[in-house]
Design a protein around this motif. Structure first.
Motif, mmCIF file in Angstrom:
data_model
loop_
_atom_site.group_PDB
_atom_site.id
_atom_site.type_symbol
_atom_site.label_atom_id
_atom_site.label_comp_id
_atom_site.label_asym_id
_atom_site.label_seq_id
_atom_site.Cartn_x
_atom_site.Cartn_y
_atom_site.Cartn_z
ATOM 1 N N LYS A 282 31.982 9.901 -6.977
ATOM 2 C CA LYS A 282 30.690 9.972 -6.940
ATOM 3 C C LYS A 282 30.486 8.421 -6.768
ATOM 4 C CE LYS A 282 26.084 11.386 -7.923
ATOM 5 N NZ LYS A 282 25.235 12.307 -8.915
ATOM 6 N N LYS A 283 30.862 7.642 -7.589
ATOM 7 C CA LYS A 283 30.563 6.161 -7.729
ATOM 8 C C LYS A 283 30.891 5.332 -6.573
ATOM 9 C CE LYS A 283 31.331 2.459 -11.001
ATOM 10 N NZ LYS A 283 32.036 1.789 -12.133
ATOM 11 N N PHE A 284 31.926 5.630 -5.945
ATOM 12 C CA PHE A 284 32.619 5.154 -4.764
ATOM 13 C C PHE A 284 32.355 5.709 -3.756
ATOM 14 C CE2 PHE A 284 34.742 3.076 -8.415
ATOM 15 C CZ PHE A 284 34.770 1.645 -8.067
ATOM 16 N N GLY A 285 31.727 7.144 -3.692
ATOM 17 C CA GLY A 285 31.421 7.564 -2.367
ATOM 18 C C GLY A 285 32.748 7.861 -1.749
ATOM 19 N N LEU A 286 33.701 8.448 -2.479
ATOM 20 C CA LEU A 286 34.957 8.780 -1.696
ATOM 21 C C LEU A 286 34.803 10.216 -0.976
ATOM 22 C CD1 LEU A 286 37.496 7.807 -4.625
ATOM 23 C CD2 LEU A 286 36.643 6.337 -2.840
ATOM 24 N N GLY A 287 35.345 10.341 -0.005
ATOM 25 C CA GLY A 287 35.601 11.598 0.686
ATOM 26 C C GLY A 287 36.594 11.818 1.602
ATOM 27 N N TRP A 288 36.191 12.693 2.809
ATOM 28 C CA TRP A 288 37.160 12.891 3.933
ATOM 29 C C TRP A 288 36.659 12.865 5.297
ATOM 30 C CZ3 TRP A 288 42.171 13.646 3.679
ATOM 31 C CH2 TRP A 288 42.818 14.559 4.633
ATOM 32 N N CYS A 289 37.448 12.188 5.941
ATOM 33 C CA CYS A 289 36.970 11.836 7.326
ATOM 34 C C CYS A 289 36.992 13.087 8.514
ATOM 35 C CB CYS A 289 38.069 10.730 8.137
ATOM 36 S SG CYS A 289 37.965 9.241 7.169
ATOM 37 N N ASP A 290 35.909 13.798 8.232
ATOM 38 C CA ASP A 290 35.887 15.107 9.270
ATOM 39 C C ASP A 290 35.445 14.403 10.458
ATOM 40 O OD1 ASP A 290 36.464 17.022 7.486
ATOM 41 O OD2 ASP A 290 34.627 16.956 6.271
ATOM 42 N N GLN A 291 35.271 15.331 11.518
ATOM 43 C CA GLN A 291 34.691 15.253 12.904
ATOM 44 C C GLN A 291 33.503 14.794 12.750
ATOM 45 O OE1 GLN A 291 36.720 15.288 15.843
ATOM 46 N NE2 GLN A 291 35.103 14.045 16.600
ATOM 47 N N VAL A 292 33.104 13.768 13.682
ATOM 48 C CA VAL A 292 31.827 13.109 13.785
ATOM 49 C C VAL A 292 31.365 13.381 15.210
ATOM 50 C CG1 VAL A 292 30.123 11.061 13.654
ATOM 51 C CG2 VAL A 292 31.890 11.480 11.927
ATOM 52 N N HIS A 293 30.382 14.164 15.425
ATOM 53 C CA HIS A 293 29.912 14.464 16.652
ATOM 54 C C HIS A 293 29.001 13.550 17.456
ATOM 55 C CE1 HIS A 293 32.149 18.261 16.614
ATOM 56 N NE2 HIS A 293 31.534 18.653 15.317
ATOM 57 N N TRP A 294 29.188 13.239 18.478
ATOM 58 C CA TRP A 294 28.167 12.277 19.139
ATOM 59 C C TRP A 294 27.178 12.928 19.981
ATOM 60 C CZ3 TRP A 294 28.251 11.690 24.354
ATOM 61 C CH2 TRP A 294 29.439 12.591 24.983
ATOM 62 N N SER A 295 26.353 12.076 20.350
ATOM 63 C CA SER A 295 25.108 12.578 21.172
ATOM 64 C C SER A 295 25.027 11.348 21.943
ATOM 65 C CB SER A 295 23.797 12.936 20.426
ATOM 66 O OG SER A 295 23.276 11.891 19.825
ATOM 67 N N GLU A 296 23.961 11.581 22.846
ATOM 68 C CA GLU A 296 23.618 10.465 23.852
ATOM 69 C C GLU A 296 23.004 9.217 23.152
ATOM 70 O OE1 GLU A 296 21.173 11.482 27.128
ATOM 71 O OE2 GLU A 296 22.611 12.736 27.951
ATOM 72 N N LYS A 297 22.223 9.580 21.768
ATOM 73 C CA LYS A 297 21.528 8.597 21.083
ATOM 74 C C LYS A 297 22.571 7.717 20.145
ATOM 75 C CE LYS A 297 16.925 10.544 20.966
ATOM 76 N NZ LYS A 297 15.794 11.186 20.188
ATOM 77 N N TRP B 83 26.221 7.775 20.644
ATOM 78 C CA TRP B 83 27.463 7.149 21.338
ATOM 79 C C TRP B 83 27.663 5.725 21.324
ATOM 80 C CZ3 TRP B 83 31.942 8.893 22.692
ATOM 81 C CH2 TRP B 83 32.655 8.149 23.770
ATOM 82 N N TYR B 84 26.809 4.925 21.682
ATOM 83 C CA TYR B 84 27.266 3.691 21.595
ATOM 84 C C TYR B 84 27.023 2.937 20.355
ATOM 85 C CZ TYR B 84 26.462 3.407 26.814
ATOM 86 O OH TYR B 84 26.645 3.652 28.079
ATOM 87 N N LEU B 85 26.219 3.427 19.513
ATOM 88 C CA LEU B 85 26.159 3.014 18.012
ATOM 89 C C LEU B 85 27.322 3.341 17.189
ATOM 90 C CD1 LEU B 85 22.710 4.354 17.066
ATOM 91 C CD2 LEU B 85 23.256 1.841 17.281
ATOM 92 N N LEU B 86 28.050 4.544 17.325
ATOM 93 C CA LEU B 86 29.449 4.831 16.762
ATOM 94 C C LEU B 86 30.474 4.086 17.226
ATOM 95 C CD1 LEU B 86 29.228 8.823 17.232
ATOM 96 C CD2 LEU B 86 29.269 7.517 15.018
ATOM 97 N N HIS B 87 30.355 3.432 18.579
ATOM 98 C CA HIS B 87 31.071 2.380 18.864
ATOM 99 C C HIS B 87 31.055 1.159 18.248
ATOM 100 C CE1 HIS B 87 32.494 5.419 21.821
ATOM 101 N NE2 HIS B 87 33.666 4.375 22.028
#
Length: 295
Positions: A130-145, A147-151
C-alpha cells in the motif's frame, strides 16, 4: 488582494508545518524540532505567517517551506499551495502537465486494484504494498477524451498499451504525484519496462523512492543510493528508509543536486559485479564534483 497573499491567508502555516514536524504552543508562537536539520532540543518557531530556526538559520513562509522540504521551484510551490488553497492560477504549461498527472493517477487507480500475488510472493507485506502503491498492469481502455493523454503520459505508444500483464510500480515526484510507472515481467524479457520520458518525467533527474524517503534522509542527514525499485522497497520494509534508486540510469549531477537539498552524505550500494563496481566509481566522481566543488 495579491495572489500570493490570498494563498497564504487561506492556509494555516502552523498546520502546514505540522505535516513535517510536531509543534507545541509556546506563548504566542509554536515551537518544535527543526525539519531542516537534526536536533534534540527544539529551536524551530512558527507564527501565523513566518517560521525561523535558531539552530540552522532557516527562515521563510509557506512557499519557502514547500520549496525547501519538497525540493521544488517557486512556481511549482505556488501551484501546490494554490491547489491546496482552492485558488485558481492561469498557467498553460502547468495545465498541460496537470493533464498528464491526471491520466497517470487515473491509470494508478486501475492498477493498484489489480492482482497483488507477485508482490506477496516477494515477501512484501500489505502495508508495504500500500505504501508504494504496488499493483498489476491491467488493460487501460481508452476513449476519445483519453486517447492523446494516454500517449502523452507514455501509457500508450503507437496505439498500443506499453505496459500490460506486468507487476506495476508507480513513480512519484517529490510531492507524491505520479510521473510515470515501472513494470516488471514475471518471466519474459525485458525484465523491466519504464515510462518513456515525458513533460513530467526525466529519468536523469528522477530518483525513485525520494518521496517516501525524504523525511528520513533529512533526519539522518544521509542517503543510500541503490540500483532498482525493489531494493528501495525491500530496505523500507526492513526499516531502512533513507534510500533511493537511480533505476537503471547513471547517477547524474541532477540526481546529486536533488540529494543535496536533504543531506550531504551519500553511500552507494550498487551490484557487486564489475559493472556495478564501475558504476560506483563513476557515481562517486559525480558526487565529489557536485558536493565538494559545488558544480
Amino acid at each position: 488582494m495579491h495572489l500570493i497573499d490570498s494563498i497564504k491567508e487561506k492556509i494555516d502555516l502552523v498546520q502546514l508545518v505540522s505535516e513535517y514536524t510536531k509543534l507545541k504552543r509556546s506563548g504566542a508562537r509554536y515551537k518544535g524540532l527543526c525539519p531542516f536539520h537534526s536536533e534534540k532540543t527544539p529551536s524551530f518557531v512558527v507564527n501565523d505567517q513566518h517560521f525561523h530556526c535558531f539552530g540552522c538559520g532557516k527562515s521563510g513562509d509557506h512557499f519557502t517551506l514547500i520549496q525547501e522540504l519538497n525540493g521544488v521551484s517557486f512556481p511549482e510551490a505556488k501551484r501546490i499551495l494554490a491547489k491546496r488553497a482552492g485558488v485558481e492560477i492561469s498557467d498553460r504549461e502547468y495545465e498541460r502537465q496537470d493533464k498528464v498527472f491526471y491520466i497517470n493517477e487515473f491509470v494508478q487507480g486501475i492498477w493498484e486494484k489489480g492482482d497483488k500475488s507477485y508482490w506477496v510472493s516477494r515477501g512484501y507485506t500489505e502495508e508495504t504494498i500500500k505504501k508504494f502503491g504496488l499493483g498489476w498492469c491491467d488493460q487501460v481502455h481508452w476513449s476519445e477524451k483519453t486517447w492523446y493523454l494516454l500517449h502523452d503520459a507514455g501509457v500508450y505508444k503507437d496505439g498500443k498499451q506499453l505496459m500490460f500483464n506486468r507487476a506495476s510500480i508507480p513513480l512519484k515526484n517529490l510531492t507524491g504525484r505520479i510521473v510515470g510507472f515501472g513494470a516488471r515481467s514475471l518471466d519474459g524479457q525485458p525484465k523491466y519496462i519504464n515510462t518513456p520520458e515525458t513533460d513530467i518525467y526525466k529519468k536523469s533527474k528522477y530518483l525513485y523512492g525520494l518521496y517516501e524517503s525524504k523525511h528520513s534522509i533529512m533526519k539522518l542527514r544521509s542517503v543510500y543510493v541503490v540500483e532498482g525499485y525493489t531494493d528501495v522497497i525491500s530496505l523500507h520494509q526492513r526499516g531502512v528508509e533513507n534510500v533511493v534508486a537511480s533505476c537503471g540510469t547513471a547517477f547524474t549531477e541532477d540526481h546529486c543536486n536533488l540529494i543535496k537539498r536533504y543531506c550531504n552524505k551519500v553511500v552507494f550500494m550498487f551490484d557487486g559485479d564489475s559493472a556495478g563496481a564501475q558504476a560506483t566509481l563513476k557515481a562517486i566522481k559525480t558526487a565529489v564534483a557536485c558536493i565538494v566543488t559545488g558544480k
